[in-house]
Design an enzyme around this catalytic site. Sequence first.
Site, PDB file in Angstrom:
ATOM      1  NE  ARG A   1      -3.574  -2.375   2.093  1.00 51.70           N
ATOM      2  CZ  ARG A   1      -2.866  -3.387   3.174  1.00 51.70           C
ATOM      3  NH1 ARG A   1      -2.000  -3.596   3.582  1.00 51.70           N
ATOM      4  NH2 ARG A   1      -4.745  -3.619   3.187  1.00 51.70           N
TER       5      ARG A   1
ATOM      6  CE  LYS B   1      -7.445  -1.281   5.202  1.00 53.71           C
ATOM      7  NZ  LYS B   1      -8.319  -1.695   3.900  1.00 53.71           N
TER       8      LYS B   1
ATOM      9  CG  HIS C   1      -5.508   0.895  -3.634  1.00 52.74           C
ATOM     10  ND1 HIS C   1      -4.787   1.050  -2.077  1.00 52.74           N
ATOM     11  CD2 HIS C   1      -6.263   0.153  -3.726  1.00 52.74           C
ATOM     12  CE1 HIS C   1      -5.540  -0.015  -1.599  1.00 52.74           C
ATOM     13  NE2 HIS C   1      -5.704  -0.398  -2.685  1.00 52.74           N
TER      14      HIS C   1
ATOM     15  NE  ARG D   1      -3.181  -3.377  -1.218  1.00 51.61           N
ATOM     16  CZ  ARG D   1      -3.246  -4.258  -0.712  1.00 51.61           C
ATOM     17  NH1 ARG D   1      -1.429  -4.912  -1.066  1.00 51.61           N
ATOM     18  NH2 ARG D   1      -3.178  -5.089  -0.101  1.00 51.61           N
TER      19      ARG D   1
ATOM     20  CG  HIS E   1      -7.759  -9.774  -1.061  1.00 54.35           C
ATOM     21  ND1 HIS E   1      -7.533  -9.174  -2.873  1.00 54.35           N
ATOM     22  CD2 HIS E   1      -7.321  -7.365  -0.922  1.00 54.35           C
ATOM     23  CE1 HIS E   1      -6.985  -7.689  -3.242  1.00 54.35           C
ATOM     24  NE2 HIS E   1      -6.959  -6.853  -2.162  1.00 54.35           N
TER      25      HIS E   1
ATOM     26  CE1 TYR F   1      -7.787  -3.522  -3.544  1.00 53.81           C
ATOM     27  CE2 TYR F   1      -5.339  -5.048  -4.650  1.00 53.81           C
ATOM     28  CZ  TYR F   1      -5.888  -3.930  -4.102  1.00 53.81           C
ATOM     29  OH  TYR F   1      -4.487  -3.290  -3.783  1.00 53.81           O
TER      30      TYR F   1
END
Length: 190
Positions: free
Chosen positions: A40, A68, A138, A141, A164, A173
């Site tokens: 990230r 995170k 993002h 990623r 995930h 994603y």
Amino acid sequence: MQTVQPIKDREKIEAIKKILRASTLRNELLFVLGINTGLRISDILALKISDVLTKKGVVDRLDLREKKTKKKRIIALNKKTCRLIQRYLETERSVARQDEPLFLSQKGTRRPISRQHAYDILNEAARSVGITERIGTHSLRKTFGYFAYKQGIDLAMIQKLLNHSSQTETLRYIGITQEQMDEVVLRLEL
């Protein structure tokens, strides 16, 4: 927050690298590190020189705690990324201290560049190579996940690398669409 897309075109990735390299190696390294590790942006911008450089030289693995998730992770660095880190440190950060941010702001502060500045750098480069999809920090990623998937890496492994909770989340994603899944089935014809 708007959904951003992975960069799915290798030629455009190479063109972005070239554009970023022309501005600073810092900007190229930001991009290369993101698309090659799946980290990230908050974790990338938090890196310090001591995270990538020891007395023995540039590390081949990052050892960090994700901002995170607060989980500890070890991330391997490929040879191309290690060489770019080495070149960046030698040319643009040769007098830097170990405790300084790897991606130092050029505004005279001893702080890393901001998320917004990273977004601006990446977006400007993406637009200049003709990418019209929504791109953001993002996207780095997501690009990592997309190309891992395209190279045949098991979806469960990508799910684990991206942390995930489901494979469906990972497919969405990385930008795998229903049309792409339909195309696989329609082409099979056993």
